[in-house]
Design a protein around this motif. Structure first.
Motif, PDB file in Angstrom:
ATOM      1  N   GLU A 179       0.824  -1.217   0.000  1.00 27.91           N
ATOM      2  CA  GLU A 179       0.000   0.000   0.000  1.00 27.91           C
ATOM      3  C   GLU A 179       0.853   1.261   0.000  1.00 27.91           C
TER       4      GLU A 179
ATOM      5  N   ARG B 126      -0.546   0.695   5.637  1.00 27.15           N
ATOM      6  CA  ARG B 126       0.537   1.685   5.562  1.00 27.15           C
ATOM      7  C   ARG B 126       1.091   2.042   6.942  1.00 27.15           C
TER       8      ARG B 126
ATOM      9  N   TRP C 207       0.636   3.374  -3.583  1.00 27.70           N
ATOM     10  CA  TRP C 207      -0.294   4.505  -3.468  1.00 27.70           C
ATOM     11  C   TRP C 207       0.494   5.811  -3.527  1.00 27.70           C
TER      12      TRP C 207
ATOM     13  N   VAL D  82      -7.331  -1.730   1.131  1.00 27.39           N
ATOM     14  CA  VAL D  82      -7.007  -0.306   1.194  1.00 27.39           C
ATOM     15  C   VAL D  82      -7.751   0.379   2.337  1.00 27.39           C
TER      16      VAL D  82
ATOM     17  N   TRP E 123      -3.723  -2.673  -7.182  1.00 26.62           N
ATOM     18  CA  TRP E 123      -3.665  -1.215  -7.323  1.00 26.62           C
ATOM     19  C   TRP E 123      -3.646  -0.761  -8.781  1.00 26.62           C
TER      20      TRP E 123
END
Length: 586
Positions: free
Chosen positions: A140, A349, A144, A282, A402
């Motif tokens: 992540e 994260r 991201w 997410v 993603w």
């Protein structure tokens, strides 16, 4: 002398070989990210901001230190994104992804360096650094673009620690000053690294006090004080900014007891996902109740792990288990939800830096296996390779999630329950694609789970307004009013839509309901004034418009309306007066 020189040469070559491996392995795992686009989950908030999309200039550099984007004060992150925008172009997703990958690889090398400084075990440091580099929980943060802040915070935090250890080993003051500056930069990227001063104190006490002759408690406290001061200052700024932005959850919504319970569950989840990283999402919806027996088990587990780590430190002189466990807990503390931001229970994260603490424990466990010769060297190598292959393969698959907004949130819905953020995001995505049936389906699902999620209504409204779907706008805002969120906004938006549709009497009714909630609302007062003007009730129009005249006398549109009304009433003198104000303010 020749023997020592040869050993040094072998050591240098081994180090560079290790670094090359650390570069290549995560590059292979994350390479496909450069082919992916941005996702409509915060990426648009950052990358469509004129400050970032406008590129590098003196003005943008200065404004990065005074601008809050997405409820975060993070000037270093903003500068990094501005640089990418200038270099690759604001819409070139490959460049932003490439930068993320490069920063992550740099962080992996720093983890290797840090572990070598503390453990003096090159091969094991390589294994653990690779584990950090390709662990699925890291996907992540790397994939991201909006989480650039976490990568940068990690880079500056780890760099600060490496330089601090160099300072303590060589007593070169420049290393200490550089370490302090890098820590400040890291905090200005993302304030999650505020616990670093505590980690440095633990490192001093557990690792360095046996190695440094001039070690004293007073000495290490004096070293830590500047870090603490910087941490406190930027930590306060962050809390003030987020409180002002309204992202800190009120204790009436999430009581402290609920937050503590969620923190306990989150610790268990992070430990589980570190070992068995499946079902990654997410967004994880916040659960406000948990079975008491589970909480009891988690609490007992927490006490047992802490007790074992203390026992090994005190009785077996094993530093890494306690140091790693405390690293994990302290680094996790700012994001455990005690001070809750947003509505997520936990996030992948958030483990980017705390997971290193758990890797210290793994490193010590492997050293123990090697020392006791429980497994042969060949068996250990096969074990290392298998673990890295499994985690690397899982990370490679997770990175594919993603690819775009649709795949990201469809996956989130697949691995979680009642995920209203995923439903809301899919509703907006399909609405933007003009797939209205799908959009409405996910919109209704999101409403069912979280009817008071105000962002859902406002985001859908904004997209519907862009597409001129005014009847749908009215419906969505009536549902928002029924849910009891942003009621004033709902009435105002409905009033504006009705006004544009020339349904003046109905628009007046809706604007008036908004005014009952906020009698000073400029847009509603102006809207009612304009509606009365259109149905030729000029005195009523003026009675509302004069309420905003003193504060909005420079508003050209308002002065124009005053002039038009007085012209219709036959008062040319006043009409010309307001027209002159209009012309003056143009």
């Amino acid at each position: 002398m020749i023997k020592n020189t040869t050993q040094a040469s072998i050591h240098v070559h081994a180090t560079w070989l290790h670094i090359l491996i650390i570069i290549l392995v995560p590059a292979l795992v994350f390479a496909k990210l450069v082919h992916y686009n941005f996702v409509s989950y915060d990426d648009n908030i950052y990358l469509q901001n004129p400050l970032i999309s406008g590129g590098i200039s003196i003005s943008s550099i200065l404004h990065s230190f005074t601008t809050v984007i997405n409820d975060n004060w993070s000037p270093v992150t903003i500068l990094s994104l501005i640089f990418d925008s200038q270099t690759y172009g604001p819409n070139s997703a490959y460049g932003f992804h490439l930068t993320n990958i490069l920063i992550h690889i740099s962080n992996s090398i720093l983890v290797y360096t840090l572990l070598r400084q503390l453990s003096n075990a090159p091969a094991l440091s390589l294994f653990v650094a690779l584990l950090f580099a390709i662990h699925p929980l890291q996907v992540e943060t790397v994939a991201w673009v909006s989480e650039r802040k976490g990568l940068l915070a990690g880079f500056f935090c780890l760099s600060s620690m490496v330089l601090y250890l160099e300072y303590r080993a060589k007593n070169i003051r420049l290393f200490y000053i550089s370490s302090l500056l890098l820590f400040a930069f890291g905090l200005m990227a993302k304030a999650v690294i505020v616990p670093l001063p505590i980690i440095l104190l633990l490192m001093e006490w557990m690792y360095l006090r046996r190695k440094i002759e001039a070690f004293t408690t007073k000495n290490i406290i004096l070293h830590a004080l500047p870090y603490l001061a910087i941490s406190l200052a930027i930590g306060v700024i962050t809390i003030v900014v987020q409180n002002k932005s309204g992202v800190l959850s009120n204790t009436s919504i999430l009581p402290v007891s609920t937050r503590i319970l969620n923190a306990l569950v989150s610790i268990k989840t992070y430990l589980t996902q570190t070992i068995y990283p499946t079902g990654l999402s997410v967004f994880y919806p916040y659960l406000k109740s948990y079975p008491l027996y589970l909480l009891f088990i988690y609490f007992i587990g927490f006490i047992v792990i802490t007790g074992v780590a203390i026992y090994l430190y005190v009785n077996k002189k094993l530093v890494a288990p306690l140091f790693g466990w405390l690293w994990f807990l302290f680094m996790l503390l700012p994001v455990l939800g005690i001070i809750q931001t947003g509505s997520h229970a936990h996030a992948d994260r958030y483990m980017y830096l705390p997971i290193i603490g758990l890797f210290f424990i793994i490193l010590e466990f492997i050293k123990y296996i090697q020392h006791k010769k429980i497994l042969g060297a060949t068996t250990l190598k096969i074990m290392y390779g298998t673990i890295l292959l499994l985690y690397g393969g899982t990370a490679w698959v997770q990175a594919g999630v993603w690819k775009d907004t649709e795949s990201l949130f469809l996956h989130a819905n697949k691995v979680t329950k009642n995920n209203y953020i995923a439903d809301s995001s899919l509703a907006l995505y399909y609405l933007g694609k003009h797939e209205n049936t799908k959009a409405w389906e996910y919109y209704q699902l999101a409403r069912k789970v979280e009817p008071k999620y105000a962002t859902l209504y406002t985001a859908i409204t904004y997209e519907l307004l862009k597409q001129n779907k005014y009847s749908a706008v009215v419906l969505v805002n009536r549902q928002m009013i029924q849910a009891g969120v942003r009621v004033e906004d709902g009435y105002r938006i409905i009033g504006q839509v009705l006004l544009n549709a020339k349904k003046y009497k109905k628009s007046i009714s809706s604007f008036q309901q908004a005014l009952d909630l906020n009698p000073e609302d400029y847009y509603c007062l102006y809207g009612i004034g304009y509606a009365y003007y259109k149905i030729q009730k000029y005195d009523l129009a003026l009675s509302y418009l004069h309420r905003i005249e003193t504060t909005q006398y420079k508003e050209t549109k308002l002065m124009q309306l005053f002039g038009d009304i007085y012209m219709r009433k036959g008062n040319n003198k006043l009409a010309n007066y307001y027209y002159s104000l209009r012309d003056k303010n143009k």
